[in-house]
Scaffold this active site. Structure first.
Site, PDB file in Angstrom:
ATOM      1  N   GLU A   1       0.844  -1.217   0.000  1.00 44.38           N
ATOM      2  CA  GLU A   1       0.000   0.000   0.000  1.00 44.38           C
ATOM      3  C   GLU A   1       0.870   1.254   0.000  1.00 44.38           C
ATOM      4  O   GLU A   1       0.538   2.266   0.618  1.00 44.38           O
ATOM      5  CB  GLU A   1      -1.017  -0.033   1.139  1.00 44.38           C
ATOM      6  CG  GLU A   1      -1.990  -1.189   0.946  1.00 44.38           C
ATOM      7  CD  GLU A   1      -3.267  -1.053   1.718  1.00 44.38           C
ATOM      8  OE1 GLU A   1      -3.713   0.071   1.970  1.00 44.38           O
ATOM      9  OE2 GLU A   1      -3.840  -2.110   2.050  1.00 44.38           O
TER      10      GLU A   1
HETATM   11  C1  LIG Z   1       3.034  -9.594  -0.266  1.00 43.70           C
HETATM   12  C2  LIG Z   1       2.594  -8.459  -1.108  1.00 43.70           C
HETATM   13  C3  LIG Z   1       1.246  -8.182  -1.236  1.00 43.70           C
HETATM   14  C4  LIG Z   1       0.811  -7.138  -2.061  1.00 43.70           C
HETATM   15  N1  LIG Z   1      -0.537  -6.912  -2.221  1.00 43.70           N
HETATM   16  C5  LIG Z   1      -0.947  -6.017  -3.169  1.00 43.70           C
HETATM   17  C6  LIG Z   1      -2.340  -5.882  -3.497  1.00 43.70           C
HETATM   18  O1  LIG Z   1      -3.202  -6.530  -2.907  1.00 43.70           O
HETATM   19  N2  LIG Z   1      -2.695  -5.034  -4.499  1.00 43.70           N
HETATM   20  C7  LIG Z   1      -1.773  -4.292  -5.185  1.00 43.70           C
HETATM   21  O2  LIG Z   1      -2.155  -3.562  -6.104  1.00 43.70           O
HETATM   22  N3  LIG Z   1      -0.451  -4.376  -4.875  1.00 43.70           N
HETATM   23  C8  LIG Z   1      -0.024  -5.221  -3.894  1.00 43.70           C
HETATM   24  N4  LIG Z   1       1.322  -5.342  -3.596  1.00 43.70           N
HETATM   25  C9  LIG Z   1       2.283  -4.477  -4.274  1.00 43.70           C
HETATM   26  C10 LIG Z   1       2.897  -3.411  -3.373  1.00 43.70           C
HETATM   27  O3  LIG Z   1       1.973  -2.396  -3.108  1.00 43.70           O
HETATM   28  C11 LIG Z   1       4.187  -2.918  -4.060  1.00 43.70           C
HETATM   29  O4  LIG Z   1       5.127  -3.956  -3.918  1.00 43.70           O
HETATM   30  C12 LIG Z   1       4.705  -1.636  -3.453  1.00 43.70           C
HETATM   31  O5  LIG Z   1       3.864  -0.563  -3.754  1.00 43.70           O
HETATM   32  C13 LIG Z   1       6.115  -1.286  -3.939  1.00 43.70           C
HETATM   33  O6  LIG Z   1       6.287  -1.466  -5.302  1.00 43.70           O
HETATM   34  P1  LIG Z   1       7.549  -2.319  -5.832  1.00 43.70           P
HETATM   35  O7  LIG Z   1       7.570  -3.564  -5.043  1.00 43.70           O
HETATM   36  O8  LIG Z   1       7.428  -2.422  -7.293  1.00 43.70           O
HETATM   37  O9  LIG Z   1       8.810  -1.475  -5.440  1.00 43.70           O
HETATM   38  P2  LIG Z   1       9.531  -0.256  -6.287  1.00 43.70           P
HETATM   39  O10 LIG Z   1       8.502   0.706  -6.659  1.00 43.70           O
HETATM   40  O11 LIG Z   1      10.307  -0.935  -7.376  1.00 43.70           O
HETATM   41  O12 LIG Z   1      10.471   0.309  -5.199  1.00 43.70           O
HETATM   42  C14 LIG Z   1      11.756  -0.230  -4.873  1.00 43.70           C
HETATM   43  C15 LIG Z   1      12.416   0.685  -3.856  1.00 43.70           C
HETATM   44  O13 LIG Z   1      12.560   2.013  -4.404  1.00 43.70           O
HETATM   45  C16 LIG Z   1      11.926   2.962  -3.569  1.00 43.70           C
HETATM   46  N5  LIG Z   1      11.303   4.022  -4.387  1.00 43.70           N
HETATM   47  C17 LIG Z   1      10.606   3.887  -5.536  1.00 43.70           C
HETATM   48  N6  LIG Z   1      10.155   5.060  -5.961  1.00 43.70           N
HETATM   49  C18 LIG Z   1      10.551   5.981  -5.054  1.00 43.70           C
HETATM   50  C19 LIG Z   1      10.391   7.395  -4.917  1.00 43.70           C
HETATM   51  N7  LIG Z   1       9.696   8.125  -5.804  1.00 43.70           N
HETATM   52  N8  LIG Z   1      10.934   8.007  -3.829  1.00 43.70           N
HETATM   53  C20 LIG Z   1      11.619   7.282  -2.909  1.00 43.70           C
HETATM   54  N9  LIG Z   1      11.816   5.953  -2.994  1.00 43.70           N
HETATM   55  C21 LIG Z   1      11.272   5.301  -4.031  1.00 43.70           C
HETATM   56  C22 LIG Z   1      10.858   2.176  -2.799  1.00 43.70           C
HETATM   57  O14 LIG Z   1      10.506   2.808  -1.597  1.00 43.70           O
HETATM   58  C23 LIG Z   1      11.577   0.846  -2.590  1.00 43.70           C
HETATM   59  O15 LIG Z   1      12.414   0.926  -1.468  1.00 43.70           O
HETATM   60  C24 LIG Z   1       1.763  -6.345  -2.742  1.00 43.70           C
HETATM   61  C25 LIG Z   1       3.133  -6.604  -2.581  1.00 43.70           C
HETATM   62  C26 LIG Z   1       3.549  -7.650  -1.804  1.00 43.70           C
HETATM   63  C27 LIG Z   1       5.023  -7.919  -1.673  1.00 43.70           C
END
Ligand SMILES: Cc1cc2nc3c(=O)[nH]c(=O)nc-3n(C[C@H](O)[C@H](O)[C@H](O)COP(=O)(O)OP(=O)(O)OC[C@H]3O[C@@H](n4cnc5c(N)ncnc54)[C@H](O)[C@@H]3O)c2cc1C
Length: 387
Positions: A365
């Protein structure tokens, strides 16, 4: 601390506590080990009245708002946040309908969600659109009265287990964030399938799967709000649901603290309980203080959103509660493992699971970096509007 709960709020706490002790505690270790989804327990959660707390009474719920949802999620997460998540992630998938759907859509979907018969899920994230969620690739192309969806949503909680999916897709790429649209999509719709269940570090009893759309035809009646309002639906959903993640994190922290405190009084080294050592006492003192601060922030946020009837004006506070409670959960669970020493590292004790479960609350989230971005943006907007 006395939070002056109403009689009804105290009843929610007592019901969730009793439910967790009776139905969650006996299975949490096994379900975590096996990655088993708690289908039976969700059914019982529904029977206990815990699934419809945040849904208005006119749609079969209890009308207890976000505060009601948070109290139940906190209490169940003290025992197992992964099992509690089946209900909390259903709330995430339900908020788009609750906040933006027509009365007919609400009547069609909410009563079965409130009773625990149906679970819901929220499909926003994609492989190349995580923090930058609005940069999604899944398309919904208009074809008469239908939209044809193609694309894959990644890591969707309750994926494959839920019947009701709130999914955001691109309907007009040229319009940027105004070119996204939210749809309600039912399981078993032709062209809608699921990827494999993910093998995760924590919240292992929760199911996380891909939602795969291949020429999936969805009638225009399944649009939430209007075409082009998908981004508004998505962000408002997150403003409303982040306190639920905070409650999950708070529950994990409180559960780990209880275990650590009890253990510190019973474990003897150098002829005395380890709770007599100041180094341990100070860890316990910090854990308890941070938990109480997290709880006060969360309850204030939840009550404020409920009183306003809309979370939009409190996006900053919603992000703050998710950020603070999840950071506290991570810190407290790491320290709980430390207080239990080598035993804390073993699966016989629940704190190692709580530490693994805590991590996700800093990620989903919106990661905590994204929460900090939102808080800072809120602060800057506030000061700018005062000039
Ligand atoms: C177990 C699990 C359940 C989930 N359930 C759902 C769900 O029900 N529905 C849904 O839609 N999604 C879901 N997600 C997705 C989740 O919301 C995303 O994993 C999360 O938003 C982060 O995206 P990412 O993993 O692609 O990380 P990235 O966006 O690739 O980020 C990688 C790193 O870079 C940092 N970063 C990226 N952009 C910035 C910025 N602008 N400023 C500072 N730092 C930044 C992040 O903080 C992080 O540390 C789930 C994920 C998991 C692991």
């Amino acid at each position: 601390m006395n939070y002056f709960f109403t009689e009804e709020q105290q009843m929610i706490i007592d019901t969730a506590k009793e439910f967790a002790a009776k139905h969650i505690k006996p299975v949490r270790e096994k379900y975590d080990e096996e990655g088993h989804f708690p289908t039976e327990e969700v059914k019982k959660m529904g029977e206990a009245g815990l699934c419809g707390l945040y849904i208005p009474e006119e749609y079969g719920g209890m009308g207890k708002g976000i505060m009601g949802l948070c109290l139940a999620v906190e209490e169940m997460s003290k025992v197992c946040s992964a099992i509690a998540l089946s209900m909390a992630a259903t709330a995430l998938g339900t908020f788009p309908i609750l906040l933006f759907s027509s009365d007919a859509q609400k009547k069609k979907y909410l009563p079965d969600i409130a009773s625990g018969k149906d679970l819901a899920a929220f499909g926003l994230t994609e492989a190349n659109a995580g923090s930058d969620a609005l940069g999604m690739q899944t398309t919904a192309v208009k074809d008469g009265d239908y939209y044809v969806l193609n694309g894959t949503k990644q890591w969707i909680t309750n994926g494959g287990e839920a019947r009701v999916y709130s999914v955001i897709a691109v309907t007009d790429r040229a319009r940027g964030s105004r070119g996204l649209t939210a749809f309600i999509i039912e399981k078993d719709t032709k062209g809608f399938t699921f990827g494999k269940k993910e093998n995760k570090m924590g919240i292992r009893a929760s199911a996380t799967r891909e939602l795969v759309f291949q020429d999936c035809r969805i009638h225009k009646d399944q649009i939430i709000a209007k075409e082009g309002m998908g981004a508004i639906v998505a962000v408002n959903t997150l403003y409303n649901s982040r306190p639920g993640v905070a409650a999950q994190a708070l529950g994990i922290a409180a559960g780990a603290f209880e275990e650590a405190l009890a253990y510190s009084r019973q474990r003897k080294q150098f002829g005395q309980p380890i709770s007599s050592f100041q180094a341990v006492q100070h860890m316990l003192a910090d854990m308890a203080t941070e938990i109480e601060a997290a709880r006060a922030l969360l309850y204030a946020t939840a009550k404020t959103i409920d009183a306003a009837g809309d979370a939009k004006a409190f996006a900053k506070e919603s992000a703050m509660s998710k950020l603070y409670c999840s950071d506290v959960a991570m810190k407290v669970t790491v320290n709980a493992v430390q207080i239990l020493g080598g035993y804390g590292y073993m699966k016989e004790y629940p704190v190692e699971k709580m530490m693994r479960d805590a991590k996700i609350t800093q990620i989903y989230e919106g990661t905590n970096q994204i929460q900090r971005n939102e808080i800072a943006l809120g602060l800057i907007k506030e000061i700018a509007s005062k000039k």
